[in-house]
Design an enzyme around this catalytic site. Structure first.
Site, PDB file in Angstrom:
ATOM      1  N   MET A  45       0.779  -1.195  -0.036  1.00  0.00           N
ATOM      2  CA  MET A  45      -0.024   0.160   0.121  1.00  0.00           C
ATOM      3  C   MET A  45       0.837   1.135  -0.204  1.00  0.00           C
ATOM      4  O   MET A  45       0.351   2.380   0.425  1.00  0.00           O
ATOM      5  CB  MET A  45      -0.931   0.113   1.213  1.00  0.00           C
ATOM      6  N   LEU A 100       6.651   3.069   1.261  1.00  0.00           N
ATOM      7  CA  LEU A 100       7.496   2.033   1.583  1.00  0.00           C
ATOM      8  C   LEU A 100       8.686   2.172   2.401  1.00  0.00           C
ATOM      9  O   LEU A 100       9.345   3.565   2.536  1.00  0.00           O
ATOM     10  CB  LEU A 100       8.297   1.782   0.210  1.00  0.00           C
ATOM     11  N   HIS A 101       8.946   1.188   3.260  1.00  0.00           N
ATOM     12  CA  HIS A 101      10.221   1.280   4.383  1.00  0.00           C
ATOM     13  C   HIS A 101      10.998   0.056   3.914  1.00  0.00           C
ATOM     14  O   HIS A 101      10.702  -0.834   3.091  1.00  0.00           O
ATOM     15  CB  HIS A 101       9.621   1.251   5.615  1.00  0.00           C
ATOM     16  N   HIS A 144       9.270  -3.276   3.267  1.00  0.00           N
ATOM     17  CA  HIS A 144       8.761  -3.532   2.087  1.00  0.00           C
ATOM     18  C   HIS A 144       9.915  -3.938   0.959  1.00  0.00           C
ATOM     19  O   HIS A 144       9.801  -4.977   0.213  1.00  0.00           O
ATOM     20  CB  HIS A 144       8.098  -2.437   1.335  1.00  0.00           C
ATOM     21  N   GLN A 146     -10.245  -2.644   2.520  1.00  0.00           N
ATOM     22  CA  GLN A 146      -9.985  -3.240   3.559  1.00  0.00           C
ATOM     23  C   GLN A 146      -9.662  -2.267   4.814  1.00  0.00           C
ATOM     24  O   GLN A 146      -9.407  -2.684   5.801  1.00  0.00           O
ATOM     25  CB  GLN A 146      -8.773  -4.056   3.367  1.00  0.00           C
ATOM     26  N   LEU A 177       8.820  -2.194  11.734  1.00  0.00           N
ATOM     27  CA  LEU A 177       8.835  -1.149  10.682  1.00  0.00           C
ATOM     28  C   LEU A 177       7.351  -1.398  10.242  1.00  0.00           C
ATOM     29  O   LEU A 177       6.848  -2.373   9.918  1.00  0.00           O
ATOM     30  CB  LEU A 177       9.569  -1.166   9.440  1.00  0.00           C
ATOM     31  N   ARG A 229       2.392   3.048   9.364  1.00  0.00           N
ATOM     32  CA  ARG A 229       1.858   3.697  10.427  1.00  0.00           C
ATOM     33  C   ARG A 229       2.732   4.285  11.414  1.00  0.00           C
ATOM     34  O   ARG A 229       2.205   4.920  12.182  1.00  0.00           O
ATOM     35  CB  ARG A 229       0.693   2.709  10.884  1.00  0.00           C
TER      36      ARG A 229
HETATM   37  P1  AMP Z   1       1.505  -2.876   3.410  1.00  0.00           P
HETATM   38  O1  AMP Z   1       1.975  -2.018   2.662  1.00  0.00           O
HETATM   39  O2  AMP Z   1       1.547  -2.364   4.977  1.00  0.00           O
HETATM   40  O3  AMP Z   1       0.208  -3.305   3.120  1.00  0.00           O
HETATM   41  O4  AMP Z   1       2.511  -4.226   3.440  1.00  0.00           O
HETATM   42  C1  AMP Z   1       2.813  -4.526   2.285  1.00  0.00           C
HETATM   43  C2  AMP Z   1       3.478  -5.810   2.450  1.00  0.00           C
HETATM   44  O5  AMP Z   1       4.766  -5.514   3.424  1.00  0.00           O
HETATM   45  C3  AMP Z   1       2.779  -6.769   3.446  1.00  0.00           C
HETATM   46  O6  AMP Z   1       2.858  -8.121   2.820  1.00  0.00           O
HETATM   47  C4  AMP Z   1       3.246  -6.716   4.880  1.00  0.00           C
HETATM   48  O7  AMP Z   1       3.084  -8.042   5.559  1.00  0.00           O
HETATM   49  C5  AMP Z   1       4.801  -6.245   4.405  1.00  0.00           C
HETATM   50  N1  AMP Z   1       5.530  -5.644   5.659  1.00  0.00           N
HETATM   51  C6  AMP Z   1       4.990  -4.613   6.412  1.00  0.00           C
HETATM   52  N2  AMP Z   1       5.830  -4.260   7.277  1.00  0.00           N
HETATM   53  C7  AMP Z   1       6.924  -5.268   7.058  1.00  0.00           C
HETATM   54  C8  AMP Z   1       8.126  -5.346   8.164  1.00  0.00           C
HETATM   55  N3  AMP Z   1       8.355  -4.602   9.087  1.00  0.00           N
HETATM   56  N4  AMP Z   1       8.827  -6.485   7.550  1.00  0.00           N
HETATM   57  C9  AMP Z   1       8.508  -7.153   6.645  1.00  0.00           C
HETATM   58  N5  AMP Z   1       7.400  -7.026   5.973  1.00  0.00           N
HETATM   59  C10 AMP Z   1       6.425  -6.060   6.311  1.00  0.00           C
END
Ligand code: AMP
Length: 293
Positions: free
Chosen positions: A36, A39-40, A43, A67, A190, A193
């Site tokens: 979403m 990015l950190h 990701h 969602q 990480l 949010r």
């Molecule tokens: P999001 O952008 O939050 O929907 O996350 C996208 C993908 O990154 C999802 O598969 C998350 O589980 C993964 N993700 C989010 N935070 C982390 C993290 N700290 N370490 C590894 N993967 C992550």
């Protein structure tokens, strides 16, 4: 940041499919990393994992409205596409797929995907409709990109198990790969949010991971988990966490609730906690206790 060529961005599903078809025609395999945005390094670690498993990697960026609950943070969710594209390019990603919501859910859209079992309890109870929104959009992303491999983070462990079940049940020919959670040096997972946290809250937030890891050490095989979990909730509350939504021991695969740490199969300890206006989730593995002393 290294001087790579700008990342190609496609918004249109036909263009995505043409690119993937060209890669396939050249004998290349394809990985997908749904995100979403904002990015950190968590990701980007998934992009690296996808690069190790596939010849070409597509990252998707879609802030999926279905969602989010009506009182959740869809409007406030951080948006930073240009920075995201630069980070992806520097990581070696090949394509950014950033569809718009109107094309994802056109007028008349009527189909949803519900994954029973793994969606129950935990975040499924706290965020009604959340996993249906996730499962539906992930099914669409998989069918649009048709990757060989799709990578998701263990950070969202319940989501990962929901997606594994979805791909298996719907015969989607993709390998679902889970990537380990990337953390700050103080243990905080990480998360996009984390940007919502005030300085005071940021100082409290690492307690979530600390309590998880200490609870795993305290969970003795053959003893009820409840007292250890109650102690963990009390410590989080004493540290300044506003509300512990859940702290639960579950089977690592089915996510069935467990009263006792199993001797013969892995479990997972999962937590969701509110800190001011931020909802933090985290989880750790609880290895099979056999031989754990
Ligand atoms: P999001 O952008 O939050 O929907 O996350 C996208 C993908 O990154 C999802 O598969 C998350 O589980 C993964 N993700 C989010 N935070 C982390 C993290 N700290 N370490 C590894 N993967 C992550």
């Amino acid at each position: 940041m290294t001087a790579r060529a700008p990342l190609p961005v496609v918004r249109d599903t036909d263009a995505l499919r043409r690119t993937v078809a060209d890669w396939r025609a050249a004998g290349l395999t394809v990985g997908l990393v749904p995100t979403m945005g904002a990015l950190h390094d968590g990701h980007l670690s998934l992009v690296r994992l996808a690069l190790a498993r596939a010849d070409r990697v597509v990252a998707s960026l879609f802030i999926n409205p279905t969602q989010f609950g009506p009182r959740e943070d869809f409007a406030a969710y951080p948006r930073a596409e240009a920075e995201d594209a630069a980070k992806l390019a520097a990581t070696g990603c090949h394509l950014l797929y950033a569809p718009d919501a109107a094309g994802m859910y056109p007028a008349g859209f009527s189909t949803t995907v519900t994954v029973e079992g793994a969606s129950r309890g935990l975040c499924g109870d706290r965020r009604p409709g959340h996993f249906q929104g996730v499962a539906t959009v992930v099914a669409k992303l998989l069918l649009r990109a048709w990757p060989d491999v799709a990578v998701f983070g263990e950070k969202d462990y319940q989501q990962l198990q929901v997606i594994r079940r979805l791909a298996r049940d719907l015969d989607i020919p993709v390998a679902i790969v889970g990537g380990p959670t990337v953390r700050e040096s103080d243990g905080l997972a990480l998360s996009s949010r984390n940007a919502y946290l005030t300085a005071d809250e940021r100082a409290i937030a690492p307690m979530v991971y600390r309590v998880l890891t200490e609870a795993v050490d305290a969970l003795a095989p053959g003893h009820l988990a409840a007292p250890v979990l109650a102690e963990g909730v009390a410590r989080l509350t004493a540290a300044g966490i506003s509300e512990v939504e859940y702290l639960e021991l579950r089977d690592a695969e089915t996510l069935a609730p467990l009263e006792v740490r199993p001797a013969d199969r892995p479990a997972r300890l999962l937590v969701a906690a509110r800190l001011g206006r931020t909802r933090l989730i985290d989880n750790v593995s609880v290895p099979a206790a056999a031989g754990a002393g």
